[in-house]
Each structure stands twice: as structure tokens, then as C-alpha cells.
Design a protein around this motif. Structure first.
Motif, short mmCIF file in Angstrom:
data_model
loop_
_atom_site.label_atom_id
_atom_site.label_comp_id
_atom_site.label_asym_id
_atom_site.label_seq_id
_atom_site.Cartn_x
_atom_site.Cartn_y
_atom_site.Cartn_z
N ARG A 133 54.58 93.00 61.35
CA ARG A 133 53.31 93.71 61.18
C ARG A 133 52.10 92.78 61.29
O ARG A 133 50.96 93.25 61.35
CB ARG A 133 53.28 94.40 59.82
N ASN A 134 52.35 91.48 61.32
CA ASN A 134 51.26 90.49 61.32
C ASN A 134 50.78 90.24 62.74
O ASN A 134 51.09 89.22 63.36
CB ASN A 134 51.72 89.20 60.64
N ILE A 135 49.99 91.16 63.24
CA ILE A 135 49.51 91.10 64.62
C ILE A 135 48.70 89.83 64.88
O ILE A 135 48.80 89.23 65.95
CB ILE A 135 48.66 92.36 64.94
N GLY A 136 47.90 89.40 63.91
CA GLY A 136 47.09 88.20 64.09
C GLY A 136 47.93 86.96 64.34
O GLY A 136 47.65 86.17 65.24
N SER A 137 48.99 86.79 63.57
CA SER A 137 49.86 85.63 63.74
C SER A 137 50.60 85.70 65.07
O SER A 137 50.74 84.68 65.77
CB SER A 137 50.85 85.54 62.58
N LEU A 138 51.06 86.88 65.43
CA LEU A 138 51.75 87.04 66.71
C LEU A 138 50.80 86.74 67.87
O LEU A 138 51.20 86.16 68.89
CB LEU A 138 52.34 88.44 66.83
N ARG A 139 49.55 87.09 67.72
CA ARG A 139 48.56 86.82 68.75
C ARG A 139 48.32 85.31 68.90
O ARG A 139 48.16 84.81 70.01
CB ARG A 139 47.25 87.55 68.41
N VAL A 140 48.32 84.59 67.79
CA VAL A 140 48.19 83.13 67.86
C VAL A 140 49.34 82.56 68.68
O VAL A 140 49.13 81.72 69.57
CB VAL A 140 48.17 82.49 66.44
N MET A 141 50.55 83.01 68.41
CA MET A 141 51.71 82.51 69.16
C MET A 141 51.55 82.78 70.65
O MET A 141 51.82 81.91 71.48
CB MET A 141 52.99 83.17 68.63
N GLU A 142 51.11 83.96 70.97
CA GLU A 142 50.91 84.32 72.37
C GLU A 142 49.85 83.42 73.01
O GLU A 142 50.02 82.94 74.14
CB GLU A 142 50.48 85.79 72.45
N LYS A 143 48.75 83.18 72.31
CA LYS A 143 47.66 82.38 72.86
C LYS A 143 48.06 80.93 73.12
O LYS A 143 47.48 80.28 73.99
CB LYS A 143 46.45 82.41 71.93
N ILE A 144 49.05 80.42 72.37
CA ILE A 144 49.48 79.04 72.60
C ILE A 144 50.67 78.98 73.56
O ILE A 144 51.29 77.93 73.70
CB ILE A 144 49.75 78.28 71.29
N GLY A 145 50.96 80.09 74.22
CA GLY A 145 51.98 80.10 75.27
C GLY A 145 53.37 80.49 74.85
O GLY A 145 54.30 80.43 75.65
N MET A 146 53.53 80.90 73.60
CA MET A 146 54.85 81.33 73.16
C MET A 146 55.15 82.74 73.67
O MET A 146 54.25 83.56 73.78
CB MET A 146 54.95 81.30 71.64
N ARG A 147 56.42 82.95 73.97
CA ARG A 147 56.88 84.28 74.38
C ARG A 147 57.69 84.89 73.25
O ARG A 147 58.40 84.18 72.53
CB ARG A 147 57.79 84.18 75.61
N ARG A 148 57.62 86.18 73.14
CA ARG A 148 58.40 86.91 72.15
C ARG A 148 59.87 86.85 72.58
O ARG A 148 60.21 87.23 73.69
CB ARG A 148 57.92 88.36 72.08
N GLU A 149 60.71 86.36 71.69
CA GLU A 149 62.12 86.18 72.01
C GLU A 149 63.03 87.20 71.33
O GLU A 149 64.13 87.42 71.77
CB GLU A 149 62.56 84.76 71.67
N GLY A 150 62.55 87.77 70.25
CA GLY A 150 63.38 88.76 69.59
C GLY A 150 62.83 89.17 68.24
O GLY A 150 61.97 88.50 67.67
N THR A 151 63.33 90.29 67.76
CA THR A 151 62.97 90.79 66.44
C THR A 151 64.23 90.87 65.61
O THR A 151 65.23 91.47 66.03
CB THR A 151 62.32 92.19 66.53
N LEU A 152 64.19 90.25 64.45
CA LEU A 152 65.31 90.33 63.51
C LEU A 152 64.95 91.38 62.47
O LEU A 152 64.02 91.18 61.68
CB LEU A 152 65.55 88.97 62.86
N GLN A 153 65.63 92.48 62.52
CA GLN A 153 65.31 93.60 61.63
C GLN A 153 65.80 93.32 60.22
O GLN A 153 66.92 92.83 60.03
CB GLN A 153 65.91 94.88 62.18
N GLN A 154 64.94 93.65 59.26
CA GLN A 154 65.24 93.48 57.84
C GLN A 154 65.86 92.11 57.57
O GLN A 154 66.87 91.99 56.89
CB GLN A 154 66.16 94.61 57.36
N ASN A 155 65.19 91.09 58.08
CA ASN A 155 65.73 89.73 58.02
C ASN A 155 65.48 89.03 56.69
O ASN A 155 66.14 88.06 56.37
CB ASN A 155 65.16 88.88 59.15
N ARG A 156 64.51 89.49 55.93
CA ARG A 156 64.26 88.91 54.60
C ARG A 156 63.63 89.95 53.70
O ARG A 156 63.12 90.96 54.16
CB ARG A 156 63.38 87.65 54.71
N ILE A 157 63.65 89.64 52.44
CA ILE A 157 63.03 90.49 51.42
C ILE A 157 61.83 89.74 50.86
O ILE A 157 61.96 88.60 50.43
CB ILE A 157 64.02 90.82 50.28
N THR A 158 60.68 90.36 50.90
CA THR A 158 59.47 89.78 50.31
C THR A 158 58.87 90.82 49.37
O THR A 158 58.57 91.94 49.78
CB THR A 158 58.44 89.40 51.39
#
Length: 180
Positions: A133-158
Motif C-alpha cells: 500500500r506504500n505507493i510513495g516507497s514503491l515510486r522511489v524504487m521505480e525512480k532509482i531503476g528498480m523493477r517490481r519482481e513480485g508480491t509476497l501476500q500476507q508475508n508479515r504481521i504488523t
């Protein structure tokens, strides 16, 4: 060897110091800042003290971390943890909510990405992850050239909530291609 201090156009990245506790507490006590992070809420002085102490004690060869200074005030932090056996670095970052949307996190992440690839010729990739849900952080990754590699569903509890994590990465060859 990784640099202790990294300077960019607007930022100074330097190792955390014990006297950074107040600055960390100022931004980390904001519940909106912590919304997508696995940090205690409410965030108390003792949490800031523990965090800063842990950053000071990190092995800088394996896990360098920096306070992000903007206008000579600590506004956030950034780190990279190396898995030398697998030639991978994993980056993490955060910045005070009052500085969201100004490109400062992207500037810091670019600097750490570049320093990591330049310091270690064996480094093959850098990865990072964020709450889906953290669109801002994902956008930072995109801007520095990172590609989305996968989504781990329900990967942790916060804070009692199952969190989906998005993992992104950049290969050395992709980084090199961006530099030409």
C-alpha cells in the motif's frame, strides 16, 4: 570499502550518532510516518534510543546505515545490508513526513545505490521491499531503476494486520546501462 559520508546536491548521509535520538523521535513519533513500517506505535523515546544505538553498533562492512541530513537536520535514515555470499544488497529507507514528495528519499537512495555498486564489484543486484500500500516507497524504487519482481501476500504481521510486500530490484547490468 563503503563511504562513511555521502554528499548529494541537497543531502548529507552520515553515520548515526547517539545525539540523533531527538531528531529520530521527532519524525518517528508521527503515526502517519509509521503507517507502513514495522515499528512500535506509539513510538516513544525509548524506541528512538534503541534504534539509534542499534544503528551506531552496526557492522558497517556488512550493514552500513546513514542518517539523512537535510539543512543540517536529521530527517530520516537509509541503509543497505549485504549478503556477500549471494552478491546481493538490500536497501531500506524512511524520511520524515514533512519531507515526503520532495525527492529527498529518491536522492538518498540513488546515492546509496551508486555507492554500493561502485564499492563492490562483486555486487550483482540491489533489492528493496515495501508494504504493497506504500505507493510513495514503491515510486522511489521505480525512480532509482528498480523493477517490481513480485508480491509476497500476507508475508508479515504488523500491528496485528497481515501485510502484502512488494519486492523490487535492480541488476548491476541495468544500473550500468542507466549510467551510459
Amino acid at each position: 570499502m563503503f563511504p562513511n559520508i555521502i554528499e548529494t546536491a541537497r543531502l548529507r548521509l552520515r553515520p548515526f550518532r547517539l545525539d540523533d535520538v531527538e531528531a529520530v523521535l521527532r519524525y518517528a513519533a508521527d503515526p502517519e510516518w509509521a503507517r507502513y513500517l514495522p515499528v512500535p506505535q506509539p513510538y516513544l523515546r525509548e524506541h528512538a534510543e534503541q534504534f539509534v544505538a542499534s544503528q551506531v553498533l552496526l557492522d558497517r562492512e556488512r550493514h552500513p546505515a546513514w542518517a539523512i541530513e537535510h539543512s543540517e537536520v536529521v530527517r530520516g535514515g537509509i541503509n543497505i545490508r549485504f549478503d556477500f555470499a549471494n552478491h546481493v544488497g538490500e536497501m531500506g529507507y524512511s524520511i520524515a513526513r514533512s519531507h515526503w514528495g520532495q525527492g529527498l528519499t529518491t536522492e538518498a537512495a540513488q546515492a546509496v545505490r551508486d555507492a554500493a555498486f561502485m564499492a563492490s564489484g562483486d555486487l550483482k543486484r540491489i533489492r528493496a521491499m515495501a508494504d504493497a500500500r506504500n505507493i510513495g516507497s514503491l515510486r522511489v524504487m521505480e525512480k532509482i531503476g528498480m523493477r517490481r519482481e513480485g508480491t509476497l501476500q500476507q508475508n508479515r504481521i504488523t500491528r496485528g494486520e497481515s501485510i502484502d510486500e512488494v519486492w523490487c530490484g535492480i541488476l548491476r547490468s541495468e544500473w550500468e546501462a542507466r549510467r551510459t
